[in-house]
Write a protein that holds these residues in place. Structure first.
Motif, mmCIF file in Angstrom:
data_model
loop_
_atom_site.group_PDB
_atom_site.id
_atom_site.type_symbol
_atom_site.label_atom_id
_atom_site.label_comp_id
_atom_site.label_asym_id
_atom_site.label_seq_id
_atom_site.Cartn_x
_atom_site.Cartn_y
_atom_site.Cartn_z
ATOM 1 N N GLU A 141 -46.729 -16.378 -32.277
ATOM 2 C CA GLU A 141 -47.550 -16.428 -31.072
ATOM 3 C C GLU A 141 -46.751 -17.294 -30.105
ATOM 4 O O GLU A 141 -46.400 -18.431 -30.419
ATOM 5 N N ILE B 174 -46.668 -19.132 -26.748
ATOM 6 C CA ILE B 174 -47.633 -19.655 -25.771
ATOM 7 C C ILE B 174 -46.882 -20.197 -24.566
ATOM 8 O O ILE B 174 -45.900 -20.928 -24.716
ATOM 9 N N ARG C 44 -47.513 -22.363 -21.120
ATOM 10 C CA ARG C 44 -48.502 -23.242 -20.493
ATOM 11 C C ARG C 44 -48.035 -23.711 -19.127
ATOM 12 O O ARG C 44 -46.875 -24.124 -18.971
ATOM 13 N N ALA D 246 -54.343 -27.884 -21.935
ATOM 14 C CA ALA D 246 -55.639 -27.447 -22.484
ATOM 15 C C ALA D 246 -55.484 -27.279 -23.993
ATOM 16 O O ALA D 246 -54.365 -27.335 -24.529
ATOM 17 N N GLY D 247 -56.642 -27.097 -24.651
ATOM 18 C CA GLY D 247 -56.680 -26.667 -26.048
ATOM 19 C C GLY D 247 -55.781 -27.445 -26.982
ATOM 20 O O GLY D 247 -55.795 -28.677 -27.011
ATOM 21 N N SER D 248 -54.985 -26.712 -27.769
ATOM 22 C CA SER D 248 -54.188 -27.357 -28.820
ATOM 23 C C SER D 248 -53.101 -28.264 -28.240
ATOM 24 O O SER D 248 -52.628 -29.174 -28.920
ATOM 25 N N PHE D 249 -52.695 -28.018 -26.989
ATOM 26 C CA PHE D 249 -51.713 -28.929 -26.370
ATOM 27 C C PHE D 249 -52.305 -30.334 -26.303
ATOM 28 O O PHE D 249 -51.663 -31.317 -26.700
ATOM 29 N N ASP E 114 -51.555 -21.229 -38.022
ATOM 30 C CA ASP E 114 -50.554 -21.005 -36.970
ATOM 31 C C ASP E 114 -49.720 -22.258 -36.642
ATOM 32 O O ASP E 114 -49.789 -22.788 -35.534
ATOM 33 N N MET F 177 -51.319 -18.892 -21.702
ATOM 34 C CA MET F 177 -51.486 -17.536 -22.269
ATOM 35 C C MET F 177 -50.666 -17.436 -23.540
ATOM 36 O O MET F 177 -49.746 -18.242 -23.764
ATOM 37 N N LYS F 178 -51.000 -16.431 -24.351
ATOM 38 C CA LYS F 178 -50.289 -16.185 -25.611
ATOM 39 C C LYS F 178 -49.670 -14.790 -25.539
ATOM 40 O O LYS F 178 -50.333 -13.822 -25.159
ATOM 41 N N ASP G 34 -58.952 -12.650 -23.479
ATOM 42 C CA ASP G 34 -58.944 -13.126 -24.862
ATOM 43 C C ASP G 34 -57.702 -13.959 -25.151
ATOM 44 O O ASP G 34 -57.695 -14.761 -26.084
ATOM 45 N N THR G 35 -56.642 -13.741 -24.406
ATOM 46 C CA THR G 35 -55.345 -14.370 -24.727
ATOM 47 C C THR G 35 -54.820 -15.261 -23.598
ATOM 48 O O THR G 35 -53.660 -15.667 -23.622
ATOM 49 N N MET G 36 -55.656 -15.520 -22.590
ATOM 50 C CA MET G 36 -55.228 -16.370 -21.460
ATOM 51 C C MET G 36 -56.351 -17.344 -21.136
ATOM 52 O O MET G 36 -57.510 -17.069 -21.420
ATOM 53 N N ARG G 37 -56.015 -18.459 -20.487
ATOM 54 C CA ARG G 37 -57.066 -19.279 -19.869
ATOM 55 C C ARG G 37 -57.004 -19.064 -18.363
ATOM 56 O O ARG G 37 -55.973 -19.357 -17.743
ATOM 57 N N ARG H 86 -65.656 -19.286 -27.393
ATOM 58 C CA ARG H 86 -65.325 -20.397 -28.306
ATOM 59 C C ARG H 86 -66.358 -21.516 -28.188
ATOM 60 O O ARG H 86 -66.712 -22.152 -29.165
HETATM 61 O O1 CDP Z 1 -57.345 -21.862 -28.252
HETATM 62 P P1 CDP Z 1 -56.727 -23.101 -28.801
HETATM 63 O O2 CDP Z 1 -57.069 -24.318 -28.037
HETATM 64 O O3 CDP Z 1 -56.882 -23.241 -30.279
HETATM 65 O O4 CDP Z 1 -55.178 -22.820 -28.675
HETATM 66 P P2 CDP Z 1 -54.082 -23.034 -27.546
HETATM 67 O O5 CDP Z 1 -52.833 -23.210 -28.308
HETATM 68 O O6 CDP Z 1 -54.424 -24.092 -26.573
HETATM 69 O O7 CDP Z 1 -54.062 -21.625 -26.793
HETATM 70 C C1 CDP Z 1 -53.185 -21.388 -25.707
HETATM 71 C C2 CDP Z 1 -53.477 -20.025 -25.151
HETATM 72 O O8 CDP Z 1 -53.141 -19.026 -26.102
HETATM 73 C C3 CDP Z 1 -54.957 -19.792 -24.808
HETATM 74 O O9 CDP Z 1 -55.037 -19.019 -23.617
HETATM 75 C C4 CDP Z 1 -55.472 -19.001 -25.984
HETATM 76 O O10 CDP Z 1 -56.524 -18.127 -25.608
HETATM 77 C C5 CDP Z 1 -54.242 -18.224 -26.418
HETATM 78 N N1 CDP Z 1 -54.248 -17.972 -27.872
HETATM 79 C C6 CDP Z 1 -54.455 -16.691 -28.357
HETATM 80 O O11 CDP Z 1 -54.600 -15.761 -27.570
HETATM 81 N N2 CDP Z 1 -54.462 -16.461 -29.709
HETATM 82 C C7 CDP Z 1 -54.265 -17.454 -30.572
HETATM 83 N N3 CDP Z 1 -54.292 -17.192 -31.864
HETATM 84 C C8 CDP Z 1 -54.055 -18.758 -30.106
HETATM 85 C C9 CDP Z 1 -54.042 -18.998 -28.749
#
Ligand code: CDP
Length: 229
Positions: A83, A85, A87, A91-94, A122, A169-170, A190-193, A207
């Motif tokens: 995956e 990513i 940025r 946000a999120g996992s960062f 992951d 985005m991913k 689903d794959t972007m913020r 989520r």
């Molecule tokens: O969503 P989370 O905080 O766990 O993960 P992130 O690493 O901050 O996600 C970064 C971007 O990748 C966000 O836009 C997620 O929606 C996307 N993503 C995804 O589409 N599929 C995943 N398995 C993980 C992240």
């Protein structure tokens, strides 16, 4: 021959595939799961139009043809299990890993690799991991970083023109029959913020249990319909 993932089915036609987008939505490595009527239709059309846009900007994607309501005809790729990513904002996992506040701008676009493996959650990978573990070689890894940044910057510009901020985005990449690094999978809310002054237009609605996200996904689809197919 058909293989099936959490949100898509892949029909293998030899040098091409048909991707069937399902109505399923999942979060937390599949721990949360629901079926939302029309989601497959919305996400396949958004993916089609955004990949068409990227193709026109010189980014290689799998996209060949949108097959309404919920399918895409695409080049068959040998997928790399990563995956990727991109940025622009924190946000999120960062934030969970490196700290900071949601929505803070990064000094430069950041590309991260995570290994696509739900059981291992992951894990983050450096280029060294990719090489030593035999996931891909350095040359391809560096090409992926370049293509992911290019695609991310074009998408950010597109959404900015339509009043939305693309935070992250991913992407998933594969290699086509000519050895070219090519963007595969899906590009959708689903794959972007995607944000607009605090308003959420992406899977974080799901989520965080903030209701049915499809109303906002439809807003994103309407913007994408400015891209012809
Ligand atoms: O969503 P989370 O905080 O766990 O993960 P992130 O690493 O901050 O996600 C970064 C971007 O990748 C966000 O836009 C997620 O929606 C996307 N993503 C995804 O589409 N599929 C995943 N398995 C993980 C992240």
């Amino acid at each position: 021959m058909i293989s099936e993932g959490k949100t898509k089915k892949v029909e293998d036609l030899g040098s091409e595939v048909i991707l069937h987008f399902k109505d399923d939505i999942t979060a937390g490595d599949g721990a949360k799961h629901d079926v939302l009527e029309k989601k497959g239709t919305i996400c396949s059309e958004i993916t089609s139009r955004l990949m068409k846009y990227l193709n026109e900007k010189g980014v290689h994607t799998m996209f060949l043809e949108y097959l309404p309501p919920n399918k895409i005809r695409a080049k068959k790729l040998k997928m790399i299990p990563l995956e990727v990513i991109v940025r622009f904002k924190k946000a999120g996992s960062f934030i969970r890993r490196y700290g900071g506040n949601e929505g803070e701008e990064l000094p430069a676009p950041l590309v991260e690799f995570t290994y696509k493996n739900d059981q291992l959650h992951d894990p983050l990978m450096c280029v060294e991991h990719l090489e030593v573990l035999g996931i891909t070689n350095r040359e391809i890894a560096l090409k992926i970083i370049e293509e992911a940044k290019k695609a991310g910057i074009h998408l950010k510009e597109f959404f900015e023109k339509h009043g939305l901020e693309l935070w992250d985005m991913k992407f998933e990449f594969g290699i086509d029959e000519n050895g070219q690094v090519c963007l595969g999978d899906e590009i959708s809310p689903d794959t972007m913020r995607l944000r607009k002054s605090g308003e959420i237009f992406d899977k974080d609605i799901y989520r965080r249990d903030l209701g049915n996200p499809l109303e906002k996904y439809e807003v994103v689809l309407n913007l994408c319909q400015s891209i012809s197919l």
